[in-house]
Write a protein that holds these residues in place. Structure first.
Motif, PDB file in Angstrom:
ATOM      1  N   ALA A  45       0.899  -1.142   0.142  1.00  0.00           N
ATOM      2  CA  ALA A  45      -0.055   0.048   0.150  1.00  0.00           C
ATOM      3  C   ALA A  45       0.908   1.102  -0.097  1.00  0.00           C
ATOM      4  N   ILE A  46       0.714   2.168  -0.885  1.00  0.00           N
ATOM      5  CA  ILE A  46       1.418   3.459  -1.034  1.00  0.00           C
ATOM      6  C   ILE A  46       0.238   4.448  -1.064  1.00  0.00           C
ATOM      7  N   TYR A  47       0.543   5.729  -0.504  1.00  0.00           N
ATOM      8  CA  TYR A  47      -0.269   6.956  -0.650  1.00  0.00           C
ATOM      9  C   TYR A  47      -0.192   7.599  -2.049  1.00  0.00           C
ATOM     10  N   SER A  48      -1.247   8.251  -2.519  1.00  0.00           N
ATOM     11  CA  SER A  48      -1.189   9.342  -3.661  1.00  0.00           C
ATOM     12  C   SER A  48      -0.496  10.607  -2.857  1.00  0.00           C
ATOM     13  N   ALA A  49       0.474  11.021  -3.317  1.00  0.00           N
ATOM     14  CA  ALA A  49       0.776  12.236  -2.392  1.00  0.00           C
ATOM     15  C   ALA A  49       0.120  13.400  -2.828  1.00  0.00           C
ATOM     16  N   MET A  50      -0.054  14.274  -1.826  1.00  0.00           N
ATOM     17  CA  MET A  50      -0.683  15.603  -2.137  1.00  0.00           C
ATOM     18  C   MET A  50       0.617  16.673  -2.433  1.00  0.00           C
ATOM     19  N   ARG A  51       0.010  17.680  -2.773  1.00  0.00           N
ATOM     20  CA  ARG A  51       1.166  18.408  -3.478  1.00  0.00           C
ATOM     21  C   ARG A  51       2.573  18.775  -2.374  1.00  0.00           C
ATOM     22  N   GLU A  52       2.098  18.828  -1.163  1.00  0.00           N
ATOM     23  CA  GLU A  52       3.123  19.242  -0.095  1.00  0.00           C
ATOM     24  C   GLU A  52       4.042  17.905   0.360  1.00  0.00           C
ATOM     25  N   GLU A  53       3.441  16.730   0.157  1.00  0.00           N
ATOM     26  CA  GLU A  53       4.160  15.682   0.621  1.00  0.00           C
ATOM     27  C   GLU A  53       5.196  15.018  -0.148  1.00  0.00           C
ATOM     28  N   LEU A  54       6.033  14.270   0.264  1.00  0.00           N
ATOM     29  CA  LEU A  54       6.888  13.706  -0.324  1.00  0.00           C
ATOM     30  C   LEU A  54       6.356  12.857  -1.734  1.00  0.00           C
ATOM     31  N   ASP A  55       6.824  13.059  -2.664  1.00  0.00           N
ATOM     32  CA  ASP A  55       6.035  12.653  -4.000  1.00  0.00           C
ATOM     33  C   ASP A  55       6.117  10.927  -4.169  1.00  0.00           C
ATOM     34  N   THR A  56       5.330  10.162  -4.250  1.00  0.00           N
ATOM     35  CA  THR A  56       5.347   8.862  -4.324  1.00  0.00           C
ATOM     36  C   THR A  56       5.344   8.316  -5.531  1.00  0.00           C
ATOM     37  N   ALA A  57       5.062   9.080  -6.852  1.00  0.00           N
ATOM     38  CA  ALA A  57       4.985   8.608  -8.226  1.00  0.00           C
ATOM     39  C   ALA A  57       6.164   7.602  -8.683  1.00  0.00           C
ATOM     40  N   PRO A  58       7.407   7.974  -8.342  1.00  0.00           N
ATOM     41  CA  PRO A  58       8.419   7.207  -8.570  1.00  0.00           C
ATOM     42  C   PRO A  58       8.534   5.865  -7.710  1.00  0.00           C
ATOM     43  N   LEU A  59       8.220   6.030  -6.835  1.00  0.00           N
ATOM     44  CA  LEU A  59       8.020   4.698  -5.676  1.00  0.00           C
ATOM     45  C   LEU A  59       6.836   3.551  -6.432  1.00  0.00           C
ATOM     46  N   ILE A  60       5.806   4.381  -6.691  1.00  0.00           N
ATOM     47  CA  ILE A  60       4.522   3.133  -7.407  1.00  0.00           C
ATOM     48  C   ILE A  60       5.122   2.996  -8.608  1.00  0.00           C
ATOM     49  N   GLU A  61       5.719   3.704  -9.706  1.00  0.00           N
ATOM     50  CA  GLU A  61       6.141   3.375 -10.720  1.00  0.00           C
ATOM     51  C   GLU A  61       7.116   2.131 -10.712  1.00  0.00           C
ATOM     52  N   LEU A  62       8.159   2.188  -9.725  1.00  0.00           N
ATOM     53  CA  LEU A  62       9.260   1.248  -9.483  1.00  0.00           C
ATOM     54  C   LEU A  62       8.475  -0.123  -8.858  1.00  0.00           C
ATOM     55  N   ALA A  63       7.656   0.188  -7.920  1.00  0.00           N
ATOM     56  CA  ALA A  63       6.892  -1.091  -7.439  1.00  0.00           C
ATOM     57  C   ALA A  63       6.290  -2.116  -8.520  1.00  0.00           C
ATOM     58  N   HIS A  64       5.575  -1.193  -9.469  1.00  0.00           N
ATOM     59  CA  HIS A  64       4.904  -1.841 -10.607  1.00  0.00           C
ATOM     60  C   HIS A  64       5.965  -2.452 -11.406  1.00  0.00           C
TER      61      HIS A  64
END
Length: 194
Positions: A45-64
């Motif tokens: 489980a990974i959260y979708s980052a809000m603008r102020e949070e640490l961006d999770t897009a690279p982590l989600i992409e790598l996990a996939h």
């Protein structure tokens, strides 16, 4: 005290330069990968980052890419807890009442059956205390971890900038502790007592 601390840390988080935010997000993904957290078949489980949070897009992409099954939290407004719904490239999403994207029409999984939960936070300490946004969603969802010692379910790992680490956060009885936190500088293992 928690409200003032939360406001101070959120202001600092909002002030992070976009280039630094992107750099930190890639470093966090690299640290997670090097720690062998993104193994094929794992339910993460990974959260979708809000603008102020640490961006999770690279982590989600790598996990996939590593073959993980990735789940995003969805807020249950009735219970105040979270449900986790699978996501993958191209999945339909809706924006919830907090402005966070949530997957629609995909399989869900109970929190106890996840292998790993990568959580947002505003502040943390080395004892695993987590200062969140104040909604209590993660604490309610994983409250059972405070009652069980033999089987604790998924590992709970926070994602943060290193400046979000504090010497001590005063905890409450309902707080669910983290097992570790990943920052741009590396992994902070928490002394959770277990």
């Amino acid at each position: 005290a928690r409200r003032a601390l939360r406001a101070q840390l959120r202001a600092r988080r909002k002030a992070v330069d976009p280039l630094e935010r992107a750099r930190a997000a890639h470093l966090v993904a690299r640290h997670a990968d090097r720690a062998h957290l993104l193994l094929s078949g794992r339910r993460i489980a990974i959260y979708s980052a809000m603008r102020e949070e640490l961006d999770t897009a690279p982590l989600i992409e790598l996990a996939h890419r590593r073959g993980c099954r990735v789940f995003l939290p969805r807020v249950d407004r009735r219970t105040g807890g979270l449900h986790f719904h699978e996501t993958h490239p191209g999945v339909r999403e809706r924006i919830n009442h907090l402005g966070i994207p949530e997957p629609e029409g995909t399989a869900s999984i109970g929190a106890r059956w996840l292998d790993l939960v990568l959580m947002p936070l505003v502040g943390f300490d080395h004892h695993g205390m987590r200062l969140g946004m104040g909604g209590g969603y993660y604490d309610r969802t994983f409250a059972w971890r405070n009652l069980r010692r033999a089987w604790r379910g998924p590992r709970l790992i926070g994602l943060a900038y290193s400046f979000q680490q504090l010497p001590v956060i005063e905890g409450a009885a309902h707080d669910v502790r983290l097992d570790a936190v990943i920052t741009e500088k590396g992994i902070v293992r928490c002394r959770t007592g277990s």
